[in-house]
Design a protein around this motif. Sequence first.
Motif, PDB file in Angstrom:
ATOM      1  N   GLU A 130       1.446  -0.526   5.481  1.00 47.12           N
ATOM      2  CA  GLU A 130       2.514  -0.845   4.531  1.00 47.12           C
ATOM      3  C   GLU A 130       1.927  -1.447   3.252  1.00 47.12           C
ATOM      4  O   GLU A 130       2.350  -1.107   2.149  1.00 47.12           O
ATOM      5  CB  GLU A 130       3.494  -1.817   5.174  1.00 47.12           C
ATOM      6  CG  GLU A 130       4.730  -2.083   4.346  1.00 47.12           C
ATOM      7  CD  GLU A 130       5.742  -2.931   5.099  1.00 47.12           C
ATOM      8  OE1 GLU A 130       6.934  -2.721   4.880  1.00 47.12           O
ATOM      9  OE2 GLU A 130       5.325  -3.799   5.893  1.00 47.12           O
ATOM     10  N   ASP A 169      -1.070  -0.899   2.069  1.00 47.17           N
ATOM     11  CA  ASP A 169      -1.730   0.199   1.349  1.00 47.17           C
ATOM     12  C   ASP A 169      -0.712   1.046   0.600  1.00 47.17           C
ATOM     13  O   ASP A 169      -0.955   1.467  -0.530  1.00 47.17           O
ATOM     14  CB  ASP A 169      -2.538   1.064   2.323  1.00 47.17           C
ATOM     15  CG  ASP A 169      -3.747   0.342   2.893  1.00 47.17           C
ATOM     16  OD1 ASP A 169      -4.140  -0.708   2.334  1.00 47.17           O
ATOM     17  OD2 ASP A 169      -4.290   0.822   3.910  1.00 47.17           O
ATOM     18  N   GLN A 170       0.445   1.304   1.220  1.00 46.77           N
ATOM     19  CA  GLN A 170       1.504   2.079   0.570  1.00 46.77           C
ATOM     20  C   GLN A 170       2.032   1.345  -0.654  1.00 46.77           C
ATOM     21  O   GLN A 170       2.245   1.946  -1.699  1.00 46.77           O
ATOM     22  CB  GLN A 170       2.642   2.369   1.559  1.00 46.77           C
ATOM     23  CG  GLN A 170       3.782   3.168   0.970  1.00 46.77           C
ATOM     24  CD  GLN A 170       3.357   4.556   0.501  1.00 46.77           C
ATOM     25  OE1 GLN A 170       2.483   5.179   1.083  1.00 46.77           O
ATOM     26  NE2 GLN A 170       3.970   5.026  -0.557  1.00 46.77           N
ATOM     27  N   GLU A 222       2.052   2.457  -4.586  1.00 48.67           N
ATOM     28  CA  GLU A 222       3.242   2.463  -5.433  1.00 48.67           C
ATOM     29  C   GLU A 222       3.027   1.619  -6.691  1.00 48.67           C
ATOM     30  O   GLU A 222       3.415   2.017  -7.788  1.00 48.67           O
ATOM     31  CB  GLU A 222       4.450   1.949  -4.645  1.00 48.67           C
ATOM     32  CG  GLU A 222       4.908   2.904  -3.554  1.00 48.67           C
ATOM     33  CD  GLU A 222       6.019   2.326  -2.681  1.00 48.67           C
ATOM     34  OE1 GLU A 222       6.776   1.464  -3.169  1.00 48.67           O
ATOM     35  OE2 GLU A 222       6.116   2.736  -1.520  1.00 48.67           O
TER      36      GLU A 222
END
Length: 172
Positions: free
Chosen positions: A74, A76-77, A81
């Motif tokens: 999460e 890394d995501q 973004e």
Amino acid sequence: MRNCLLAVGLTLALAACATTAAENDPSKGGFGNAVAGVLGGQYDERLHERKVEADRLALHNADLEARSNALKAERDQLSLEISKVRNRISQQNARIAELESRVRESSSMTDEERSRLARLSSRAADLRQHADRMDAYSTAKSASGVRDELAELEKESNALSSEFDMLASGVR
């Protein structure tokens, strides 16, 4: 009498060997304790209890590991973004710089348009700094908090793009 004394002595000796389950721990020493623990089944009970506890801890560790991996994914995501937003803001900054260059060459731009361009340039720089700060503290905030802030940053970026496009359409 002698038999009686012998019987009392043997009774005392056997009573000394008889211990509770807690006292039959071989790690606390004593051959008598170890033998009594093995023969009485306490040793096997202790082994079973420790195995059950070890299995429980292994399951707990596996759960923590899975949650840790999910949080890393999460994070890394979120970093991806944030990077996308930062790139978009950088593109906006480049467009503003190009417009400023055209403005220097254009005599048709009014003072009001120049002032708007300066405000847009300042807002774009602020957005870029905000995105940079977000990347630095995103690991300390909750994912939902970062996502909310990222959505607000995207909203501000979209508004800035719209204003920039309106201003750029008037400059030749």
